[in-house]
Motif scaffolding. Sequence first.
Motif, short mmCIF file in Angstrom:
data_model
loop_
_atom_site.label_atom_id
_atom_site.label_comp_id
_atom_site.label_asym_id
_atom_site.label_seq_id
_atom_site.Cartn_x
_atom_site.Cartn_y
_atom_site.Cartn_z
N GLU A 327 0.84 -1.21 0.00
CA GLU A 327 0.00 0.00 0.00
C GLU A 327 0.87 1.26 0.00
O GLU A 327 0.52 2.25 -0.63
CB GLU A 327 -0.92 -0.01 1.21
N LYS A 328 2.04 1.19 0.67
CA LYS A 328 2.96 2.33 0.71
C LYS A 328 3.89 2.33 -0.50
O LYS A 328 4.71 3.24 -0.65
CB LYS A 328 3.79 2.27 2.01
N GLU A 329 3.71 1.32 -1.39
CA GLU A 329 4.55 1.18 -2.57
C GLU A 329 6.02 1.01 -2.18
O GLU A 329 6.93 1.61 -2.76
CB GLU A 329 4.38 2.35 -3.52
N MET A 330 6.23 0.19 -1.16
CA MET A 330 7.58 -0.13 -0.69
C MET A 330 7.85 -1.61 -0.91
O MET A 330 6.93 -2.43 -0.96
CB MET A 330 7.74 0.19 0.80
N ILE A 361 7.74 1.60 7.93
CA ILE A 361 6.71 2.07 6.99
C ILE A 361 6.44 3.55 7.18
O ILE A 361 6.37 4.32 6.21
CB ILE A 361 5.41 1.25 7.17
N LYS A 362 6.30 3.98 8.43
CA LYS A 362 5.94 5.38 8.72
C LYS A 362 7.00 6.35 8.24
O LYS A 362 6.68 7.43 7.72
CB LYS A 362 5.73 5.56 10.22
N SER A 364 9.41 6.02 5.96
CA SER A 364 9.96 5.78 4.62
C SER A 364 8.98 6.33 3.58
O SER A 364 7.83 6.64 3.89
CB SER A 364 10.20 4.28 4.39
N SER A 365 9.47 6.41 2.36
CA SER A 365 8.64 6.94 1.26
C SER A 365 8.43 5.86 0.21
O SER A 365 9.04 4.78 0.26
CB SER A 365 9.34 8.16 0.64
N SER A 366 7.57 6.19 -0.74
CA SER A 366 7.33 5.26 -1.84
C SER A 366 8.64 4.97 -2.56
O SER A 366 9.44 5.89 -2.82
CB SER A 366 6.30 5.83 -2.82
#
Length: 465
Positions: A327-330, A361-362, A364-366
Amino acid sequence: MNKLSIKLGLLFFLIIFGLETFMFFFLHSALVESRVEEELIALQTRGNSHRSILEKNFDDEIISHVTLMESEANTDVVITDKNGEVLNSSIPKERITNYIERPVNDISWEGHILEDNWKEEAFISTVSPIEINGQTAGHVYMFQSTESIHSLINRLNDHFLLTGLIAVCLTFVIIIILSKALTKPLIKMKEATSKISKGDFSVSLPKSGNDELGNLAESIQLLANDLNYLKQERNEFLASISHELRTPLTYIKGYTDIVYKRDLSNEDRDKYLNIILEETNRLSDLVKNLFNLAKIDENSFVIQKELLDLTDFIDKIEQKFTPAFQEKEMRFEVDCPEGQVLMADPSRLEQIIFNLLDNAIKYSSSGDKAILTVRNNNHTIHITIKDSGKGIPEKDIPYIFERFYRVDKSRTRALGGSGMGLAIVKELVHAHGGTIKIKSEENKGTEFELIFIGADKNENNSISR
């Protein structure tokens, strides 16, 4: 008498004064006895000298000459024949009658001390036999007035008295200085503990040495510093708790009022209700974390260890978190070799890893990625969670595990963090007997390493540690 310095000073004074008095009396007695003994020996020697002269020429002329010699000295002589009759004397006979009438038979040629009681008698005296051709021809009595001895003793007493007074005065001064030197740090410690008892922890005690007083001062200073730190921590904790509770409650109350009082469309109502739900969940998580921290502080946090197959355990975590990373594109990668086992509480270990992955997750970025790695190194299990996110400034790393500490408060608030997650992670890791390490570089990512004592699974599922 309630002051310690007075009590110590008085005690030291009595002890030292008692010792000095005993030593002075012992020395005085020894000096007096030694001096009297010297006078008796000198008197006996003088009498023996006269006796030697008289043994060569025991006639009236020599007797008169000897008597004349003593009349000019501070001693006196009495010469008698073998029957005790006085042949000549340098002192009136009536003064020494009771001495020469004492029996003097069987006296050795070296002579004999006739009287040595200088305290009560008027004279000390000796007697030496005059032997001519092996027969006793007479006696030489020597007398010395005890007045000279008393005069000597009085002078000695005066010297001892003066010396004693000087010693007492010096002892008194030294004891005052020493007692004050001893009690001064104690007084400072008392004042410091009094301030601590009133809640003032800003005390400063100088290091007074490596002795017991110095160690006590250091302990009190350490206690004050710890209490001051705890006070600050408590104040910050209460302030943080107040802030953390106030914010979601404010959101909940505000949006509830909007939903209740306004005529909203279904879309707006759902929007506000969703915000209320998010803030309620945040509040619930906050209370849960506070409850966990309270149990940890009270040592009532139960860790129920069991043998975990880390391969299956990590697979389940990967399944749970993969959708969140997608969902976070990670990218989310897992590397856990087969056969890795660990004695741990599964729910608490999951909580530890969940917190660290949630942070990854929090913050970090896509396009960023996170890697979960498990390794066995010299019978220790190393679980590493590494991300390529925003990272942590170097100055903040030493404080990252403190409660309610945030690197960027505004950003953390936006992301929903309360500053308690890593504090709980650290406590849970320690409760397992493990350690946690962190490496981070700003804008390059963060790496957390969990190190636990490993376990080997044998055929009957017993554990060797």
